[in-house]
Design a protein around this motif. Structure first.
Motif, mmCIF file in Angstrom:
data_model
loop_
_atom_site.group_PDB
_atom_site.id
_atom_site.type_symbol
_atom_site.label_atom_id
_atom_site.label_comp_id
_atom_site.label_asym_id
_atom_site.label_seq_id
_atom_site.Cartn_x
_atom_site.Cartn_y
_atom_site.Cartn_z
ATOM 1 N N LEU A 188 83.189 41.857 21.119
ATOM 2 C CA LEU A 188 84.530 42.104 20.605
ATOM 3 C C LEU A 188 84.487 43.147 19.502
ATOM 4 O O LEU A 188 83.427 43.409 18.918
ATOM 5 C CB LEU A 188 85.130 40.811 20.049
ATOM 6 N N PHE A 189 85.616 43.751 19.195
ATOM 7 C CA PHE A 189 85.710 44.636 18.050
ATOM 8 C C PHE A 189 85.230 43.885 16.801
ATOM 9 O O PHE A 189 85.608 42.754 16.552
ATOM 10 C CB PHE A 189 87.161 45.082 17.854
ATOM 11 N N GLY A 190 84.346 44.524 16.056
ATOM 12 C CA GLY A 190 83.784 43.882 14.866
ATOM 13 C C GLY A 190 82.419 43.280 15.089
ATOM 14 O O GLY A 190 81.717 42.970 14.126
ATOM 15 N N GLY A 191 82.021 43.076 16.361
ATOM 16 C CA GLY A 191 80.651 42.656 16.639
ATOM 17 C C GLY A 191 80.460 41.245 17.123
ATOM 18 O O GLY A 191 79.363 40.899 17.564
ATOM 19 N N SER A 192 81.475 40.385 17.056
ATOM 20 C CA SER A 192 81.304 39.028 17.563
ATOM 21 C C SER A 192 81.383 39.025 19.085
ATOM 22 O O SER A 192 81.748 40.021 19.708
ATOM 23 C CB SER A 192 82.357 38.085 16.969
ATOM 24 N N LEU A 193 81.029 37.890 19.689
ATOM 25 C CA LEU A 193 80.941 37.782 21.145
ATOM 26 C C LEU A 193 82.028 36.876 21.703
ATOM 27 O O LEU A 193 82.506 35.961 21.030
ATOM 28 C CB LEU A 193 79.573 37.240 21.558
ATOM 29 N N PHE A 194 82.430 37.134 22.949
ATOM 30 C CA PHE A 194 83.310 36.227 23.667
ATOM 31 C C PHE A 194 82.550 35.686 24.867
ATOM 32 O O PHE A 194 81.552 36.264 25.304
ATOM 33 C CB PHE A 194 84.607 36.922 24.090
ATOM 34 N N GLU A 195 83.007 34.589 25.417
ATOM 35 C CA GLU A 195 82.246 33.883 26.444
ATOM 36 C C GLU A 195 82.600 34.312 27.870
ATOM 37 O O GLU A 195 81.762 34.812 28.608
ATOM 38 C CB GLU A 195 82.465 32.371 26.300
ATOM 39 N N SER A 196 83.826 34.111 28.262
ATOM 40 C CA SER A 196 84.201 34.283 29.666
ATOM 41 C C SER A 196 84.414 35.748 30.016
ATOM 42 O O SER A 196 85.053 36.506 29.276
ATOM 43 C CB SER A 196 85.489 33.500 29.963
#
Length: 250
Positions: A90-98
């Motif tokens: 995601l924007f900013g560096g965090s992750l999403f799952e699906s």
């Protein structure tokens, strides 16, 4: 012409004009909300796109195109050493799952807010547009790769990408699509942090050389495989092999 007919004609022309202007205005809105107040640009700059022929539903992934895709990931901060996790950023560096669909989640940093996601940091509006054009079934890596190449073609840059060189003109054509790419003036099209062209060209050249070597190794492996010698004696095994070959030929 009677007044009533004239009035209907004027309304029809006005409606056509509004219909043509609608997508450009929507595109401006999708870009503006990922920028800080000091970095916003005039809407007319974002809306200017050269009309292009309809894109194919499947783009071939050549070493030259893959190298460009990897370079876009490098510029956007999603390279992740080539690992698939880069498609989940995601924007900013965090992750999403699906990876079933675009997460459409607004993330914030100290200066910006954006819903960009994936290896090529697609905005939700952009992803919806590509999905309508290509019929994307999901947000998986293959879909993201195809969508990125669609955007490269949309910017009139696919033929430049196929030449195997990251030229200033190629980078400048992609700058309105990816803020991390420099314009001909060396700045971001959107006033955001931008990668230096020399750094992008160095990454691209090294990545392309590696991809070409890997492709050559595959073809070389196929070319040097030894065929078994033809059976030429009168043994039972030879006779059975010949019968088997004749049966296959029929």
């Amino acid at each position: 012409m009677p007044n009533l007919q004239r009035r209907h004609l004027v309304l029809a022309v006005a409606g056509l004009s509004l219909g043509l202007a609608g997508p450009a205005a929507a595109a401006d809105t999708s870009r503006a909300w990922q920028l800080g107040p000091e970095a916003r640009v005039a809407p007319a700059r974002v809306a200017m796109l050269t009309p292009l022929p309809a894109a194919p539903r499947v783009f071939a992934i050549t070493p030259e195109r893959r190298a460009l895709l990897n370079t876009i990931r490098y510029a956007e901060g999603t390279w992740a050493n080539g690992h698939e996790v880069g498609y989940r950023i995601l924007f900013g560096g965090s992750l999403f799952e699906s990876l079933d669909r675009h997460p459409n989640r607004v993330m914030r940093t100290a200066r910006y807010a954006s819903a960009a996601a994936g290896a090529y940091q697609f905005m939700p509006f952009t992803w919806d547009m590509v999905t309508r054009a290509l019929g994307m079934p999901d947000f998986g890596p293959d879909s993201q790769d195809q969508a990125a190449l669609f955007l490269v073609q949309r910017r009139g840059a696919l033929h430049l990408a196929d030449r195997g060189e990251l030229t200033p003109d190629l980078a400048a054509r992609l700058a309105p699509e990816w803020a991390s790419f420099p314009t001909l003036a060396g700045r971001s099209f959107y006033g955001q942090p931008v990668k230096r062209l020399n750094d992008l060209r160095q990454f691209y050249a090294q990545n392309l050389a590696q991809l070409r070597n890997e492709a050559a190794a595959v073809w070389e492996d196929v070319a040097i495989r030894q065929l078994p010698p033809a059976c030429s004696d009168d043994s039972l095994s030879c006779q059975l092999e010949k019968v088997s070959e004749q049966t296959k030929a029929r």
